[in-house]
Design an enzyme around this catalytic site. Structure first.
Site, short mmCIF file in Angstrom:
data_model
loop_
_atom_site.label_atom_id
_atom_site.label_comp_id
_atom_site.label_asym_id
_atom_site.label_seq_id
_atom_site.Cartn_x
_atom_site.Cartn_y
_atom_site.Cartn_z
N GLU A 178 -0.25 -10.63 3.99
CA GLU A 178 -0.04 -9.71 5.12
C GLU A 178 -0.38 -10.39 6.44
O GLU A 178 0.33 -10.25 7.43
CB GLU A 178 -0.88 -8.44 4.92
CG GLU A 178 -0.33 -7.56 3.81
CD GLU A 178 -1.27 -6.47 3.34
OE1 GLU A 178 -0.82 -5.63 2.54
OE2 GLU A 178 -2.45 -6.45 3.75
N GLY B 17 0.30 -0.79 6.60
CA GLY B 17 -0.80 0.16 6.71
C GLY B 17 -2.11 -0.56 7.00
O GLY B 17 -2.13 -1.77 7.29
N GLY C 11 -7.28 -3.43 1.11
CA GLY C 11 -7.66 -2.53 0.02
C GLY C 11 -6.79 -2.77 -1.22
O GLY C 11 -7.27 -2.67 -2.35
N GLY C 12 -5.53 -3.11 -0.98
CA GLY C 12 -4.62 -3.40 -2.10
C GLY C 12 -4.64 -4.85 -2.51
O GLY C 12 -3.96 -5.23 -3.48
N GLY D 258 0.82 -1.21 0.00
CA GLY D 258 0.00 0.00 0.00
C GLY D 258 0.85 1.25 0.00
O GLY D 258 2.07 1.21 0.15
N SER D 259 0.17 2.40 -0.16
CA SER D 259 0.91 3.66 -0.35
C SER D 259 1.66 4.09 0.90
O SER D 259 2.77 4.64 0.81
CB SER D 259 -0.06 4.76 -0.81
OG SER D 259 -1.10 4.91 0.12
N THR D 260 1.10 3.85 2.09
CA THR D 260 1.78 4.24 3.34
C THR D 260 3.02 3.36 3.53
O THR D 260 4.11 3.84 3.87
CB THR D 260 0.83 4.11 4.55
OG1 THR D 260 -0.45 4.64 4.18
CG2 THR D 260 1.36 4.84 5.75
N ASP E 99 -6.76 -0.10 6.24
CA ASP E 99 -7.86 0.68 5.66
C ASP E 99 -8.77 1.27 6.74
O ASP E 99 -9.33 2.35 6.56
CB ASP E 99 -8.66 -0.20 4.71
CG ASP E 99 -7.78 -0.69 3.58
OD1 ASP E 99 -7.26 0.16 2.84
OD2 ASP E 99 -7.56 -1.90 3.47
C1 5RP Z 1 -3.20 -3.75 1.34
C2 5RP Z 1 -3.49 -3.10 2.65
C3 5RP Z 1 -3.03 -1.69 2.84
O1 5RP Z 1 -2.26 -1.64 3.99
C4 5RP Z 1 -4.24 -0.82 2.99
O2 5RP Z 1 -5.04 -0.95 1.83
C5 5RP Z 1 -3.85 0.64 3.19
O3 5RP Z 1 -3.30 1.17 2.01
P1 5RP Z 1 -2.85 2.69 1.89
O4 5RP Z 1 -1.67 2.86 2.80
O5 5RP Z 1 -2.50 2.86 0.43
O6 5RP Z 1 -4.01 3.55 2.30
O7 5RP Z 1 -4.07 -3.67 3.53
O8 5RP Z 1 -3.65 -5.07 1.29
#
Ligand code: 5RP
Length: 228
Positions: free
Chosen positions: A114, A93, A107-108, A32-34, A95
């Site tokens: 994970e 990270g 979300g990703g 994810g982006s974070t 959601d």
């Molecule tokens: C991916 C995840 C990410 O940690 C989650 O979607 C948060 O993403 P972002 O940092 O882009 O908001 O669980 O499977």
């Protein structure tokens, strides 16, 4: 689309998590982006020890950032005894995060790996911007990874639980499976719900992290990070 302010918060949380990393730690990273910001920061600090990545995309970024990577298999095999931790720290990270430390992730779409890496780690530090903190998890559509054969069956079981189900369009996980994004479930017992959903035959994993909660949540607001 994330705003500049939100990106500054993600970066502040990522930088604080980098300070949790001590030399020699066996480290797992999510996606994810974070988390990407955390990986880039770690690369900038030239962290010399190999990391385990929860997604192919994270692995590519880790390598591009100058980090070494390894696999969970290698770390499990390298252990001298079953008591030795497989990983010391997992950073990722989320959601949604509630104040009882329950999470929704995925979300990703990397939720399964994970959760495996989180379960293999002595410590899990979750890094988020303030927008992810909620009174109660469940508004964000819950990602559920399902084997292709069971998509209709699992969907109908979920509808029986009162849920609405959308198969994520044009998306296949790194494990080769589709994701169902699910709303309308009852979250009064997140741990019970996580277990109940994983008991539906055909479900690989769901994005509730209540069984394996993070030990630390780093949340950032107005560019400043703090522990929840
Ligand atoms: C991916 C995840 C990410 O940690 C989650 O979607 C948060 O993403 P972002 O940092 O882009 O908001 O669980 O499977």
């Amino acid at each position: 689309m994330a705003s500049k302010k939100q990106d500054a918060d993600k970066l502040a949380a990522a930088q604080m998590a980098v300070r949790e990393v001590k030399a020699g730690m066996k480290l797992g990273v999510g996606s994810g982006s974070t988390l990407n910001m955390f990986v880039e920061e770690l690369g900038r600090k030239k962290y010399p020890f190999p990391v385990v990545c929860a997604s192919n995309a994270t692995e590519q970024l880790a390598k591009k950032s100058g980090l070494k990577t390894t696999t969970l298999d290698e770390l499990v095999k390298a252990r001298k005894s079953p008591e030795e931790p497989i990983l010391d720290l997992f950073v990722d990270g989320a959601d949604e995060v509630d104040k009882s430390y329950n999470l929704i992730k995925g979300g990703g779409g990397a939720l399964t790996r994970e959760k495996i890496i989180a379960s293999a780690s002595s410590e899990f530090a979750c890094i988020v911007d303030e927008s992810k903190i909620v009174a109660k998890i469940g508004k964000y559509p819950l990602p559920i990874e399902v084997i292709p054969f069971a998509v209709s069956f699992v969907s109908s079981e979920l509808v029986e639980l009162g849920a609405s189900v959308i198969q994520r369009p044009k998306f296949i996980t790194d494990n080769g499976n589709p994701i169902l994004d699910v709303t309308g479930l009852d979250y009064k017992d997140p741990l019970g719900l996580e277990t109940e959903l994983n008991n539906i035959p055909g479900v690989v994993e769901n994005g509730i992290f209540a069984v394996r909660q993070p030990e630390k949540i780093i949340v950032a607001k107005d560019g400043k990070a703090r522990y929840l």
